[in-house]
Design a protein around this motif. Structure first.
Motif, PDB file in Angstrom:
ATOM      1  N   SER A  74       0.821  -1.219   0.000  1.00 28.05           N
ATOM      2  CA  SER A  74       0.000   0.000   0.000  1.00 28.05           C
ATOM      3  C   SER A  74       0.852   1.265   0.000  1.00 28.05           C
ATOM      4  O   SER A  74       0.395   2.329  -0.409  1.00 28.05           O
ATOM      5  CB  SER A  74      -0.935   0.009   1.214  1.00 28.05           C
ATOM      6  N   ILE A  75       2.107   1.138   0.438  1.00 32.09           N
ATOM      7  CA  ILE A  75       3.025   2.289   0.425  1.00 32.09           C
ATOM      8  C   ILE A  75       3.835   2.308  -0.861  1.00 32.09           C
ATOM      9  O   ILE A  75       4.073   3.361  -1.452  1.00 32.09           O
ATOM     10  CB  ILE A  75       3.964   2.241   1.653  1.00 32.09           C
ATOM     11  N   ILE A  76       4.252   1.130  -1.324  1.00 24.72           N
ATOM     12  CA  ILE A  76       5.076   1.060  -2.529  1.00 24.72           C
ATOM     13  C   ILE A  76       4.291   1.516  -3.761  1.00 24.72           C
ATOM     14  O   ILE A  76       4.821   2.247  -4.608  1.00 24.72           O
ATOM     15  CB  ILE A  76       5.619  -0.368  -2.731  1.00 24.72           C
ATOM     16  N   ARG A  77       3.028   1.096  -3.875  1.00 25.06           N
ATOM     17  CA  ARG A  77       2.254   1.379  -5.094  1.00 25.06           C
ATOM     18  C   ARG A  77       2.228   2.864  -5.459  1.00 25.06           C
ATOM     19  O   ARG A  77       2.642   3.234  -6.560  1.00 25.06           O
ATOM     20  CB  ARG A  77       0.826   0.849  -4.933  1.00 25.06           C
ATOM     21  N   PRO A  78       1.722   3.737  -4.574  1.00 23.67           N
ATOM     22  CA  PRO A  78       1.648   5.152  -4.970  1.00 23.67           C
ATOM     23  C   PRO A  78       3.011   5.806  -5.182  1.00 23.67           C
ATOM     24  O   PRO A  78       3.115   6.811  -5.876  1.00 23.67           O
ATOM     25  CB  PRO A  78       0.901   5.803  -3.802  1.00 23.67           C
ATOM     26  N   GLU A  79       4.066   5.226  -4.602  1.00 21.53           N
ATOM     27  CA  GLU A  79       5.392   5.814  -4.727  1.00 21.53           C
ATOM     28  C   GLU A  79       6.120   5.375  -6.006  1.00 21.53           C
ATOM     29  O   GLU A  79       7.015   6.081  -6.475  1.00 21.53           O
ATOM     30  CB  GLU A  79       6.250   5.428  -3.506  1.00 21.53           C
ATOM     31  N   VAL A  80       5.719   4.216  -6.559  1.00 23.89           N
ATOM     32  CA  VAL A  80       6.511   3.641  -7.653  1.00 23.89           C
ATOM     33  C   VAL A  80       5.722   3.465  -8.956  1.00 23.89           C
ATOM     34  O   VAL A  80       6.303   3.549 -10.043  1.00 23.89           O
ATOM     35  CB  VAL A  80       7.110   2.287  -7.211  1.00 23.89           C
ATOM     36  N   GLU A  81       4.413   3.220  -8.873  1.00 19.86           N
ATOM     37  CA  GLU A  81       3.637   3.005 -10.099  1.00 19.86           C
ATOM     38  C   GLU A  81       3.731   4.206 -11.028  1.00 19.86           C
ATOM     39  O   GLU A  81       3.776   5.352 -10.584  1.00 19.86           O
ATOM     40  CB  GLU A  81       2.172   2.706  -9.768  1.00 19.86           C
ATOM     41  N   ARG A  82       3.768   3.922 -12.337  1.00 20.67           N
ATOM     42  CA  ARG A  82       3.900   4.896 -13.425  1.00 20.67           C
ATOM     43  C   ARG A  82       5.324   5.442 -13.567  1.00 20.67           C
ATOM     44  O   ARG A  82       5.583   6.290 -14.423  1.00 20.67           O
ATOM     45  CB  ARG A  82       2.929   6.073 -13.278  1.00 20.67           C
ATOM     46  N   ALA A  83       6.239   4.962 -12.740  1.00 20.58           N
ATOM     47  CA  ALA A  83       7.633   5.415 -12.839  1.00 20.58           C
ATOM     48  C   ALA A  83       8.434   4.460 -13.718  1.00 20.58           C
ATOM     49  O   ALA A  83       8.079   3.291 -13.879  1.00 20.58           O
ATOM     50  CB  ALA A  83       8.267   5.491 -11.457  1.00 20.58           C
ATOM     51  N   LYS A  84       9.523   4.953 -14.288  1.00 24.83           N
ATOM     52  CA  LYS A  84      10.427   4.144 -15.087  1.00 24.83           C
ATOM     53  C   LYS A  84      11.554   3.603 -14.206  1.00 24.83           C
ATOM     54  O   LYS A  84      11.962   4.257 -13.251  1.00 24.83           O
ATOM     55  CB  LYS A  84      11.022   4.961 -16.237  1.00 24.83           C
ATOM     56  N   ILE A  85      12.028   2.400 -14.541  1.00 27.66           N
ATOM     57  CA  ILE A  85      13.193   1.864 -13.839  1.00 27.66           C
ATOM     58  C   ILE A  85      14.431   2.520 -14.434  1.00 27.66           C
ATOM     59  O   ILE A  85      14.743   2.334 -15.607  1.00 27.66           O
ATOM     60  CB  ILE A  85      13.276   0.337 -13.954  1.00 27.66           C
ATOM     61  N   GLU A  86      15.102   3.287 -13.623  1.00 27.09           N
ATOM     62  CA  GLU A  86      16.289   4.000 -14.082  1.00 27.09           C
ATOM     63  C   GLU A  86      17.527   3.116 -14.026  1.00 27.09           C
ATOM     64  O   GLU A  86      18.389   3.183 -14.911  1.00 27.09           O
ATOM     65  CB  GLU A  86      16.493   5.255 -13.224  1.00 27.09           C
ATOM     66  N   ALA A  87      17.620   2.290 -12.990  1.00 23.42           N
ATOM     67  CA  ALA A  87      18.794   1.420 -12.857  1.00 23.42           C
ATOM     68  C   ALA A  87      18.517   0.318 -11.842  1.00 23.42           C
ATOM     69  O   ALA A  87      17.830   0.536 -10.840  1.00 23.42           O
ATOM     70  CB  ALA A  87      20.013   2.226 -12.425  1.00 23.42           C
ATOM     71  N   ILE A  88      19.042  -0.878 -12.127  1.00 18.82           N
ATOM     72  CA  ILE A  88      19.062  -1.980 -11.156  1.00 18.82           C
ATOM     73  C   ILE A  88      20.521  -2.304 -10.921  1.00 18.82           C
ATOM     74  O   ILE A  88      21.246  -2.660 -11.856  1.00 18.82           O
ATOM     75  CB  ILE A  88      18.310  -3.213 -11.678  1.00 18.82           C
ATOM     76  N   GLN A  89      20.969  -2.158  -9.678  1.00 17.60           N
ATOM     77  CA  GLN A  89      22.390  -2.278  -9.378  1.00 17.60           C
ATOM     78  C   GLN A  89      22.639  -3.221  -8.213  1.00 17.60           C
ATOM     79  O   GLN A  89      21.766  -3.464  -7.380  1.00 17.60           O
ATOM     80  CB  GLN A  89      22.980  -0.896  -9.056  1.00 17.60           C
ATOM     81  N   GLN A  90      23.857  -3.726  -8.187  1.00 17.33           N
ATOM     82  CA  GLN A  90      24.329  -4.585  -7.108  1.00 17.33           C
ATOM     83  C   GLN A  90      25.677  -4.058  -6.660  1.00 17.33           C
ATOM     84  O   GLN A  90      26.521  -3.716  -7.484  1.00 17.33           O
ATOM     85  CB  GLN A  90      24.443  -6.025  -7.609  1.00 17.33           C
ATOM     86  N   SER A  91      25.862  -3.992  -5.370  1.00 22.08           N
ATOM     87  CA  SER A  91      27.135  -3.523  -4.840  1.00 22.08           C
ATOM     88  C   SER A  91      28.117  -4.690  -4.812  1.00 22.08           C
ATOM     89  O   SER A  91      28.055  -5.565  -3.943  1.00 22.08           O
ATOM     90  CB  SER A  91      26.953  -2.959  -3.426  1.00 22.08           C
ATOM     91  N   GLY A  92      29.048  -4.691  -5.797  1.00 18.34           N
ATOM     92  CA  GLY A  92      30.014  -5.780  -5.871  1.00 18.34           C
ATOM     93  C   GLY A  92      29.312  -7.107  -6.024  1.00 18.34           C
ATOM     94  O   GLY A  92      28.424  -7.268  -6.858  1.00 18.34           O
TER      95      GLY A  92
END
Length: 683
Positions: A74-92
């Motif tokens: 319920s918190i993630i949806r309004p914050e992330v929906e309709r947004a583009k994925i800019e980057a998926i990263q892993q630290s090392g």
């Protein structure tokens, strides 16, 4: 299955190569409290489904039902929906995944997934302030809870991606315990799983039992193998192998060839199979883990109650067997006593032969309160003033009583079986809810009205004002022509690559028919209407100065090429496309040529819901009686038709009432749907 850091590196690289900057999050679904599906949409490319879980991150081909509530969604949806994925990263090579989302207004949101311990999903703003967290943490070295800033945990061991030969040698020389096992030494100092540590030592040919005996050449071999192994796994150059459990489900993935893993050598080859790719193998295994884990958690209480009832049923069966056995013994003794009485011995229990018979059959004479009884397996009958024949008759009666008692045992058992069946049905219902199904990848044009003409050209049309606008703005090129009807509520249709066919071609006539049939004319029950086509250059996307254009409308300039008196008629059919079938609706000539089975529709008659159900039923019947197909193909087609929802049929057919004119086999069984020539540019 537990993904290692270097395996995650490969998955993230693959995901980044698939999800381009034009994809955005169209919806988010919480499958469980710690597993989330992100549906990624693109204007011209097929949609992609990304699974982010405390188990890993991967692209999934499966369709999941929600099996568990999640407060985090319920918190993630309004914050992330309709947004583009800019980057998926892993630290090392750490098992921490950072996914950055950017909205059109520039606002950023970051989701951090930690895949160690119990796992964690953390939503942060652009400054890494925690907005929501799955599992709050408060330990000595860090605090993770809402309002605090996110910090990763301290690193453990040297990152296997950055290690150098000099670092390895320093580690060896600085280790106080020189008799430390080589495997343990590598596991403690390098962030890499045990299974890969074993493989490194094997590939490097290390025979030294402890680090004190490792030579510089040994260290060089270990370093070379580490780099080769990491490259092999993180680039996906290996063959993906799936380990199958006894239940036939995928249970683990082998990241490197099985012959190189000592611990996997005992696994029979029949328990392994090749996957198309490492991503698909991970998808299958982790999808099974998610569903099994939550299926077990949901059915634990029911399973306990089932076990109790199964025990009770077993006890009832045991009791029935004991009663039947006792009745059988008593009946036999009664028969024998009757035979003895015929031999002249009558109630003379001092007779040696009678004593011998009673003793050999564990029959006792007991006296209680001055009365004498004959006792057989705990059942007593009086013997005073009774002949052996009378005693035998009493024993027969007691055997019958015991046998009648089996009826009450069966009644009790039947009630237990009913309760057991109800509980098993509950378990099945839960498992059916959790079951996952493979999604069929759809082409970009399937989000619009579409069909392939009899000449093999793609035609797409709008469903509403929004999609009318989309097909003109995103998919219209100079090689196409645009169709519209002289009817209120007409869609725009585009015939792709129309310049290669003549003005009187079948393709143009078919698109004109689709244009009028999907217009308001169908709902109004008209039998014919007029359509026209224009060149792309005649479509003006902006309103003239001082005027306003409603959404989905365009200004058409210049000469219109009319096609008059077009019959309003459509067909809906099942077309074989590559490895599956697709449902398509369009002009009869086009649908008939490419469909395995199809139904012709005319305006008027039943409402959309009723006609959709009737079409589905008729197509299933036609699939089973299709003479062009083999029996197994008929069954496959019928099963696929049954799996199509009524909503999908309603979405395919025109708006308004319809009647089915004819349902029959089509001409498209022997050749699958050829992929039409399409333009992938977007304006």
């Amino acid at each position: 299955m537990e993904l290692s850091g270097i395996e995650l590196r490969y998955l993230i690289s693959e995901i980044n190569s698939k999800i381009t900057s034009e994809y955005y999050v169209s919806s988010i679904i919480a499958v469980t409290r710690d597993s989330f599906l992100f549906r990624m949409h693109h204007s011209t490319e097929p949609d992609i489904t990304l699974m982010l879980s405390v188990r890993g991150i991967w692209l999934t081909k499966f369709k999941f039902n929600q099996v568990e509530e999640s407060d985090l969604i319920s918190i993630i949806r309004p914050e992330v929906e309709r947004a583009k994925i800019e980057a998926i990263q892993q630290s090392g090579s750490e098992r921490i995944i950072t996914t950055r989302f950017r909205h059109f207004d520039g606002k950023s949101r970051i989701i951090v997934a930690e895949l160690f311990g119990v796992g964690n999903i953390i939503l942060c703003d652009e400054k890494m302030q925690i907005l929501a967290i799955l599992n709050p943490i408060e330990v000595r070295h860090r605090v993770l809870k809402r309002g605090h800033k996110y910090f990763p945990p301290p690193t453990r061991g040297t990152d296997v991606l950055d290690i150098t030969l000099e670092q390895l040698q320093i580690m060896r020389n600085s280790t106080d315990t020189k008799d430390l096992d080589v495997l343990r030494w590598l596991g403690r100092n390098i962030s890499i799983p045990k299974k890969f540590v074993e493989e490194i030592v094997r590939r490097a040919g290390i025979t030294a039992p402890n680090i004190g005996q490792l030579s510089d050449d040994d260290m060089s071999s270990i370093y070379t193998v580490i780099k080769e192994l990491v490259a092999d796994i993180s680039t996906g150059s290996h063959e993906a192998l799936v380990i199958v459990g006894d239940d036939g489900k995928a249970r683990d993935v082998v990241a490197i060839p099985t012959t190189n893993i000592p611990s996997l050598k005992p696994i029979p080859t029949t328990s392994m199979r090749t996957a198309h790719s490492y991503m698909e193998a991970v998808d299958e295994v982790l999808a099974n883990e998610i569903t099994d884990r939550h299926s077990n958690s949901k059915t634990t209480d029911i399973d306990k109650r089932i076990a109790i009832l199964q025990h009770d049923v077993a006890e009832q069966n045991k009791a029935k067997e004991e009663v039947i056995s006792k009745a059988t013994v008593i009946r036999k003794i009664a028969n024998d006593l009757m035979a003895i009485s015929f031999g002249g011995i009558n109630n003379n229990f001092d007779d040696d032969s009678l004593k011998e018979f009673l003793g050999s059959n564990s029959v006792r004479i007991i006296i209680e309160k001055g009365r004498k009884y004959l006792e057989v397996l705990g059942e007593r009958v009086p013997t005073a003033d009774s002949s052996l024949a009378k005693i035998s008759s009493l024993l027969f009666g007691r055997a019958k009583e015991l046998e009648r008692g089996c009826i009450s045992i069966e009644d009790a058992k039947a009630k237990l079986q009913t309760q057991l069946g109800n509980l098993r049905n509950q378990t099945t219902a839960i498992q059916d809810k959790i079951v996952i199904k493979e999604q069929i990848a759809k082409e970009w044009y399937e989000r619009y009205r579409w069909f392939i003409t009899s000449e093999g050209l793609l035609a797409i049309g709008g469903r509403d004002a929004s999609s009318n606008s989309a097909i003109i703005r995103k998919h219209l090129t100079e090689e196409d022509i645009v169709f519209h009807a002289e009817v209120h509520g007409s869609p725009f249709f585009i015939l792709k690559d129309a310049k290669q066919v003549s003005e009187i071609s079948a393709s143009r006539m078919e698109v004109a028919q689709a244009t009028v049939s999907f217009s308001r004319a169908w709902k109004d029950g008209l039998s014919s209407a007029d359509a026209y086509w224009v060149e792309p250059s005649q479509i003006k996307r902006g309103a003239p100065t001082g005027q306003f254009l409603p959404r989905g409308s365009f200004v058409i300039e210049g000469r219109r090429n009319y096609i008059k008196g077009i019959e309003i008629k459509l067909s809906v059919g099942l077309i074989r496309s590559y490895s599956h079938y697709v449902l398509a609706c369009g002009p009869t000539n086009a649908i008939k040529k490419r469909s395995v089975v199809y139904s012709q529709l005319l305006p008027g008659g039943m409402d959309p819901n009723s006609v959709a159900k009737k079409i589905k039923t008729d197509l299933v019947k036609a699939a089973y009686t299709n003479p062009n197909a083999k029996d197994d193909t008929n069954a496959q087609l019928a099963d696929f038709t049954k799996s199509i929802s009524i909503g999908d049929f309603i979405r395919a057919i025109p708006t308004g009432h319809s009647k089915i004119f004819l349902t029959e086999k089509g001409e498209g069984e022997k050749s699958s749907l050829a992929k039409p020539k399409i333009d992938e540019q977007s304006n």
